[in-house]
Design a protein around this motif. Sequence first.
Motif, PDB file in Angstrom:
ATOM      1  N   ARG A 235       1.946   2.269   2.747  1.00 36.62           N
ATOM      2  CA  ARG A 235       1.350   2.864   3.948  1.00 36.62           C
ATOM      3  C   ARG A 235       2.428   3.086   4.994  1.00 36.62           C
ATOM      4  O   ARG A 235       3.220   2.193   5.277  1.00 36.62           O
ATOM      5  CB  ARG A 235       0.280   1.918   4.482  1.00 36.62           C
ATOM      6  CG  ARG A 235      -0.560   2.411   5.650  1.00 36.62           C
ATOM      7  CD  ARG A 235      -1.559   1.322   6.000  1.00 36.62           C
ATOM      8  NE  ARG A 235      -2.413   1.617   7.119  1.00 36.62           N
ATOM      9  CZ  ARG A 235      -3.699   2.016   7.019  1.00 36.62           C
ATOM     10  NH1 ARG A 235      -4.224   2.217   5.836  1.00 36.62           N
ATOM     11  NH2 ARG A 235      -4.422   2.207   8.089  1.00 36.62           N
TER      12      ARG A 235
ATOM     13  N   HIS B 150      -5.771  13.225   2.877  1.00 35.54           N
ATOM     14  CA  HIS B 150      -6.002  11.790   2.726  1.00 35.54           C
ATOM     15  C   HIS B 150      -7.062  11.600   1.657  1.00 35.54           C
ATOM     16  O   HIS B 150      -7.736  12.552   1.295  1.00 35.54           O
ATOM     17  CB  HIS B 150      -6.472  11.221   4.069  1.00 35.54           C
ATOM     18  CG  HIS B 150      -6.071   9.791   4.292  1.00 35.54           C
ATOM     19  ND1 HIS B 150      -4.772   9.388   4.376  1.00 35.54           N
ATOM     20  CD2 HIS B 150      -6.805   8.672   4.446  1.00 35.54           C
ATOM     21  CE1 HIS B 150      -4.735   8.080   4.585  1.00 35.54           C
ATOM     22  NE2 HIS B 150      -5.965   7.620   4.628  1.00 35.54           N
TER      23      HIS B 150
ATOM     24  N   ASN C 261      -6.350   0.412  -1.236  1.00 33.51           N
ATOM     25  CA  ASN C 261      -5.883   1.432  -2.177  1.00 33.51           C
ATOM     26  C   ASN C 261      -4.426   1.738  -1.860  1.00 33.51           C
ATOM     27  O   ASN C 261      -3.908   1.295  -0.833  1.00 33.51           O
ATOM     28  CB  ASN C 261      -6.720   2.713  -2.023  1.00 33.51           C
ATOM     29  CG  ASN C 261      -6.788   3.191  -0.579  1.00 33.51           C
ATOM     30  OD1 ASN C 261      -6.595   2.410   0.347  1.00 33.51           O
ATOM     31  ND2 ASN C 261      -7.027   4.462  -0.380  1.00 33.51           N
TER      32      ASN C 261
ATOM     33  N   SER D 282      -8.054  -0.098   3.929  1.00 35.21           N
ATOM     34  CA  SER D 282      -8.661   0.025   2.603  1.00 35.21           C
ATOM     35  C   SER D 282      -7.660  -0.446   1.538  1.00 35.21           C
ATOM     36  O   SER D 282      -6.452  -0.252   1.680  1.00 35.21           O
ATOM     37  CB  SER D 282      -9.073   1.467   2.354  1.00 35.21           C
ATOM     38  OG  SER D 282      -7.997   2.339   2.630  1.00 35.21           O
TER      39      SER D 282
ATOM     40  N   SER E  67     -10.418   5.845  -1.379  1.00 37.42           N
ATOM     41  CA  SER E  67     -10.642   4.437  -1.057  1.00 37.42           C
ATOM     42  C   SER E  67     -11.378   3.747  -2.211  1.00 37.42           C
ATOM     43  O   SER E  67     -12.118   4.380  -2.954  1.00 37.42           O
ATOM     44  CB  SER E  67     -11.459   4.323   0.227  1.00 37.42           C
ATOM     45  OG  SER E  67     -10.715   4.837   1.305  1.00 37.42           O
TER      46      SER E  67
ATOM     47  N   LYS F 213       0.813  -1.223   0.000  1.00 35.48           N
ATOM     48  CA  LYS F 213       0.000   0.000   0.000  1.00 35.48           C
ATOM     49  C   LYS F 213       0.841   1.266   0.000  1.00 35.48           C
ATOM     50  O   LYS F 213       0.332   2.353  -0.251  1.00 35.48           O
ATOM     51  CB  LYS F 213      -0.884   0.042   1.265  1.00 35.48           C
ATOM     52  CG  LYS F 213      -2.223  -0.636   1.145  1.00 35.48           C
ATOM     53  CD  LYS F 213      -3.044  -0.409   2.407  1.00 35.48           C
ATOM     54  CE  LYS F 213      -3.405   1.024   2.690  1.00 35.48           C
ATOM     55  NZ  LYS F 213      -4.658   1.497   2.096  1.00 35.48           N
TER      56      LYS F 213
HETATM   57 MG    MG Z   1      -7.505   3.834   4.073  1.00 37.66          MG
END
Ligand code: MG
Length: 349
Positions: free
Chosen positions: A57, A232, A144, A142, A150, A55
Amino acid sequence: MCGMTVVLGTDPASIVRAAACLRQGGLVAFPTETVYGLGVHAMDVTAVHRLFAAKGRPAHDPLIVHVSNLDQAAVLTTGMPPVASALANAFWPGPLTMVLPRHGAVPREVTAGLETVAVRVPAHPVARALLEAAGIPIAAPSANLFSRPSPTTAAHVLEDLRGRIDMVIDGGPTSVGVESTVLDLTSTPPRVLRPGGVSVERLRALLPHLEIFGASVASGEAARSPGLLSQHYSPRTPMALYSGTPDATRLAIVRRIHQATADGLTVGLLATREQIAALGPLSVPVVDLGSEQDADAVARRLYAAIRELDAANLDLILAQQVAHTQGLWQAVADRLTRAATERVAIPDP
Ligand code: MG
Ligand code: AMP
């Protein structure tokens, strides 16, 4: 293991295959009623690391652990306050995430080092079937790329993550369309960290002293709930969000369209059906969010609408903030605010 992303249906054989992949540490995207989740075995630290990498992330953004029922949630926490079972009775399965004290068995990688864990029982039949078949808690943010809108369809998942994850189960578009409400039960009084699929009004029926965490948090102080990062869910195209009285914002948007077009920029508009009707014919691409009479429909469509305008490769997206603040509108307004790269508040005339 990754390289090719297999697209699966929702038939029992596909569920069994996806469940086996998860148990072995694979990354499987699946539909929930809110948005598509990217699932991973919550107790498998190596797999959790792969998920963060896929991700893009940041490690300080904790994951929500999905379980089949309240008993399985109880295993993940050292303390379930009495109100948690009342909330579970009222809202599980469904789009409510409860933040509870973390049990030592939950890897710190899942909770981003926090001593709390976020848990939810999803309502989507495919998510439930997958949890049943896998028999493990599934950590799932999520599905994405980090900071992008998302995904509410399997196509959105593939747009961001094709080749980066093992499988996606295509269960069609999701029904709620915005993420779960994140409710922190470890603070006194309990706090909503992120508005979402269960409205604050409905939570207040059980939690009269409920607080709402400040809507616009500077990026740095948002460690408690990175879903609250001020930036975001964004399109790649810069997006300017206009808020204020309908007449004043309309005027400002029309001016901005003229000015940007004169500057040689390509512009598109994102607004509700009523706002678009009031603006009259425009010479720029317009994407309709749905009617102001129907918060459910707007929430369901929100991320697809943002992605649709993003795909037009414009220089600038102009968006008008929704006029309502009750129920699901709060989550819609919150996501529009965070998706925006520029926020224009038009003062009352
Ligand atoms: Mg998310
Ligand atoms: P996502 O599923 O991508 O929307 O991300 C999950 C979100 O849940 C995070 O960004 C946080 O906002 C929230 N969350 C997860 N775990 C916790 C936690 N322990 N405390 C507070 N918020 C959390």
